[in-house]
Design a protein around this motif. Structure first.
Motif, PDB file in Angstrom:
ATOM      1  N   GLY A  51       0.966  -1.325  -0.441  1.00 48.16           N
ATOM      2  CA  GLY A  51       0.140  -0.231   0.028  1.00 48.16           C
ATOM      3  C   GLY A  51       0.959   1.325  -0.039  1.00 48.16           C
ATOM      4  O   GLY A  51       1.886   1.388  -0.574  1.00 48.16           O
ATOM      5  N   SER A  52       0.140   2.471   0.756  1.00 49.24           N
ATOM      6  CA  SER A  52       1.333   3.059   0.519  1.00 49.24           C
ATOM      7  C   SER A  52       1.845   3.474   1.328  1.00 49.24           C
ATOM      8  O   SER A  52       2.823   4.844   1.635  1.00 49.24           O
ATOM      9  CB  SER A  52       0.448   4.644   0.922  1.00 49.24           C
ATOM     10  N   PHE A  53       2.661   2.181   2.220  1.00 47.40           N
ATOM     11  CA  PHE A  53       4.049   1.915   2.652  1.00 47.40           C
ATOM     12  C   PHE A  53       5.257   1.527   2.071  1.00 47.40           C
ATOM     13  O   PHE A  53       6.551   2.124   1.931  1.00 47.40           O
ATOM     14  CB  PHE A  53       4.227   1.009   3.861  1.00 47.40           C
ATOM     15  N   GLY A  54       4.712   1.532   0.509  1.00 48.17           N
ATOM     16  CA  GLY A  54       5.638   0.894  -0.869  1.00 48.17           C
ATOM     17  C   GLY A  54       5.401   1.346  -1.665  1.00 48.17           C
ATOM     18  O   GLY A  54       6.543   2.113  -2.204  1.00 48.17           O
ATOM     19  N   HIS A  99      12.678  -0.640   2.372  1.00 47.85           N
ATOM     20  CA  HIS A  99      12.199  -1.834   2.812  1.00 47.85           C
ATOM     21  C   HIS A  99      11.962  -1.932   4.537  1.00 47.85           C
ATOM     22  O   HIS A  99      11.269  -2.248   5.402  1.00 47.85           O
ATOM     23  CB  HIS A  99      13.398  -2.825   2.644  1.00 47.85           C
ATOM     24  N   GLY A 100      12.566  -0.973   5.017  1.00 46.45           N
ATOM     25  CA  GLY A 100      12.251   0.055   6.106  1.00 46.45           C
ATOM     26  C   GLY A 100      10.548   0.252   6.501  1.00 46.45           C
ATOM     27  O   GLY A 100       9.637  -0.042   7.410  1.00 46.45           O
ATOM     28  N   MET A 101      10.264   0.686   5.622  1.00 46.95           N
ATOM     29  CA  MET A 101       8.665   0.853   5.976  1.00 46.95           C
ATOM     30  C   MET A 101       7.490  -0.232   5.059  1.00 46.95           C
ATOM     31  O   MET A 101       6.494  -0.394   6.401  1.00 46.95           O
ATOM     32  CB  MET A 101       8.289   1.924   4.371  1.00 46.95           C
ATOM     33  N   VAL A 102       8.058  -0.739   4.491  1.00 47.94           N
ATOM     34  CA  VAL A 102       7.300  -2.287   4.579  1.00 47.94           C
ATOM     35  C   VAL A 102       7.514  -3.138   5.507  1.00 47.94           C
ATOM     36  O   VAL A 102       6.207  -3.844   5.872  1.00 47.94           O
ATOM     37  CB  VAL A 102       7.753  -2.923   3.005  1.00 47.94           C
ATOM     38  N   GLN A 103       8.496  -3.067   6.471  1.00 45.11           N
ATOM     39  CA  GLN A 103       8.817  -3.527   7.565  1.00 45.11           C
ATOM     40  C   GLN A 103       7.720  -2.869   8.900  1.00 45.11           C
ATOM     41  O   GLN A 103       7.593  -3.547   9.839  1.00 45.11           O
ATOM     42  CB  GLN A 103      10.412  -3.877   7.947  1.00 45.11           C
ATOM     43  N   LYS A 104       7.350  -2.270   8.677  1.00 43.42           N
ATOM     44  CA  LYS A 104       7.407  -1.130   9.462  1.00 43.42           C
ATOM     45  C   LYS A 104       5.701  -1.614   9.379  1.00 43.42           C
ATOM     46  O   LYS A 104       5.112  -1.566  10.452  1.00 43.42           O
ATOM     47  CB  LYS A 104       7.011   0.623   9.838  1.00 43.42           C
ATOM     48  N   LEU A 105       5.321  -1.319   8.500  1.00 38.30           N
ATOM     49  CA  LEU A 105       3.545  -2.735   7.867  1.00 38.30           C
ATOM     50  C   LEU A 105       3.577  -3.587   8.687  1.00 38.30           C
ATOM     51  O   LEU A 105       2.818  -4.000   9.179  1.00 38.30           O
ATOM     52  CB  LEU A 105       3.230  -2.041   6.869  1.00 38.30           C
ATOM     53  N   ASN A 106       4.605  -4.039   8.435  1.00 40.86           N
ATOM     54  CA  ASN A 106       4.416  -6.145   8.921  1.00 40.86           C
ATOM     55  C   ASN A 106       4.031  -5.498  10.166  1.00 40.86           C
ATOM     56  O   ASN A 106       3.646  -6.789  10.400  1.00 40.86           O
ATOM     57  CB  ASN A 106       5.520  -6.335   8.401  1.00 40.86           C
ATOM     58  N   SER A 107       5.288  -5.067  11.221  1.00 37.34           N
ATOM     59  CA  SER A 107       4.968  -5.006  12.803  1.00 37.34           C
ATOM     60  C   SER A 107       3.843  -4.238  12.837  1.00 37.34           C
ATOM     61  O   SER A 107       3.146  -5.193  13.942  1.00 37.34           O
ATOM     62  CB  SER A 107       6.268  -3.884  12.927  1.00 37.34           C
ATOM     63  N   LEU A 108       2.879  -3.518  11.937  1.00 38.78           N
ATOM     64  CA  LEU A 108       2.098  -3.190  12.533  1.00 38.78           C
ATOM     65  C   LEU A 108       0.607  -4.345  12.304  1.00 38.78           C
ATOM     66  O   LEU A 108      -0.200  -4.575  13.035  1.00 38.78           O
ATOM     67  CB  LEU A 108       0.699  -2.475  11.922  1.00 38.78           C
ATOM     68  N   VAL A 109       0.984  -5.255  11.400  1.00 38.92           N
ATOM     69  CA  VAL A 109      -0.146  -6.174  11.096  1.00 38.92           C
ATOM     70  C   VAL A 109       0.512  -7.549  11.793  1.00 38.92           C
ATOM     71  O   VAL A 109      -0.758  -8.288  12.418  1.00 38.92           O
ATOM     72  CB  VAL A 109       0.312  -6.704   9.872  1.00 38.92           C
ATOM     73  N   LEU A 110       1.492  -7.239  12.087  1.00 41.53           N
ATOM     74  CA  LEU A 110       2.314  -8.602  13.330  1.00 41.53           C
ATOM     75  C   LEU A 110       1.046  -8.287  14.974  1.00 41.53           C
ATOM     76  O   LEU A 110       0.727  -9.410  15.588  1.00 41.53           O
ATOM     77  CB  LEU A 110       3.261  -8.672  13.179  1.00 41.53           C
ATOM     78  N   ASP A 111       1.708  -6.922  15.139  1.00 47.80           N
ATOM     79  CA  ASP A 111       0.917  -6.338  16.627  1.00 47.80           C
ATOM     80  C   ASP A 111      -0.367  -6.889  16.773  1.00 47.80           C
ATOM     81  O   ASP A 111      -0.917  -7.585  17.785  1.00 47.80           O
ATOM     82  CB  ASP A 111       1.036  -5.299  16.910  1.00 47.80           C
ATOM     83  N   SER A 112      -1.155  -6.717  15.107  1.00 45.08           N
ATOM     84  CA  SER A 112      -1.987  -7.115  15.520  1.00 45.08           C
ATOM     85  C   SER A 112      -2.903  -8.204  15.177  1.00 45.08           C
ATOM     86  O   SER A 112      -3.940  -8.427  16.591  1.00 45.08           O
ATOM     87  CB  SER A 112      -3.056  -6.473  14.508  1.00 45.08           C
TER      88      SER A 112
END
Ligand code: IPE
Length: 260
Positions: A46-49, A75-88
């Motif tokens: 999405g808008s993170f990448g 890469h840093g941004m998609v990894q951040k998004l991934n952390s948000l998804v993982l948290d959820s």
């Protein structure tokens, strides 16, 4: 086992850089948890990448040294998004584990060159929910390029033969034309490869860096040829993913696998 791709336009606001749609993701995650099925989750960028990948023209491969920072930032941004998804996922008691594509996949001129899927298999076998995502990756011919979540869907479907693949998008399914701009667009409830080929002939108003709607149709054709069913459904109505995981019929597009 089912593979679910949470599209970037569902989990982020594609027009606002780095805007995570937390509530939408929470609702989807709760529905996935309630359905209690073995799954692999892929999510888009999405808008993170897309915004930053476009800016540095990363999908065209390495042409200048300046792009290296663009690769890292993306890469840093998609990894951040991934952390948000993982948290959820973790907050909702799904034992999720992140598998970043850049470390187990290499492309060659955008096509798969090397992919280690055994890690997905091994995590699944112990009971984890593997999570992967659209990422920047090494590319043998181009230096680097982009691996979309859709490509990961094909690779994982090929190697792990899921029961079905589910694309969670921001529309009810596939339409005869773009429903966001054409009020006569009709939902295609079920499709064959022939019908999809017909759609490919129409102009694409959904295009983005990793292929838009035409790219999605090409992806579905590949999965269908493996004999695996694909469902496209609306992620803003979380009861739909729940019902589909439970094997019920909902408003969506179903492409039955195996058609020529
Ligand atoms: C794109 O992934 C990855 C990058 C731009 C780095 P996807 O193509 O799967 O993302 P969405 O679903 O279209 O946002």
């Amino acid at each position: 086992m089912n593979i679910i791709k949470l599209g970037g336009s569902v989990i982020t606001d594609k027009r606002k850089e780095n805007f995570f749609k937390k509530e939408v993701v929470e609702n989807l995650v709760k529905a996935i948890k309630k359905a209690n099925k073995e799954t692999i989750i892929i999510h888009g960028a999405g808008s993170f990448g897309h915004i930053i990948a476009d800016k540095y023209k990363l999908n065209e491969g390495k042409k200048s040294k300046d792009q290296l920072l663009g690769f890292s930032l993306t890469h840093g941004m998609v990894q951040k998004l991934n952390s948000l998804v993982l948290d959820s996922l973790n907050n909702n008691r799904i034992a999720a584990v992140s598998i970043p594509p850049h470390s187990n996949l290499i492309l060659d001129n955008h096509n798969p060159y090397k992919f280690d899927f055994t890690i997905f298999k091994n995590y699944l076998e112990i009971g984890f929910t593997p999570v992967t995502f659209g990422d920047v990756v090494l590319d043998k011919k181009l230096g680097f390029s982009i691996c979309s979540g859709d490509l990961l869907m094909v690779l994982l479907a090929e190697n792990l033969k899921p029961e079905k693949t589910i694309f969670v998008i921001d529309e009810d399914g596939l339409f005869t034309s773009n429903p966001k701009i054409d009020k006569n667009a009709e939902l295609i409830e079920s499709a064959t490869i022939e019908k999809l080929n017909g759609l490919l002939a129409a102009p694409d108003s959904h295009a983005d860096v990793t292929g838009g709607m035409k790219g999605k149709i090409e992806t579905i054709k590949k999965i269908s040829k493996l004999g695996i069913d694909t469902i496209l459904l609306n992620g803003n109505k979380p009861d739909r993913i729940f019902k589909v995981l439970k094997g019920e019929k909902v408003k969506s597009t179903i492409i039955t696998g195996g058609h020529k």
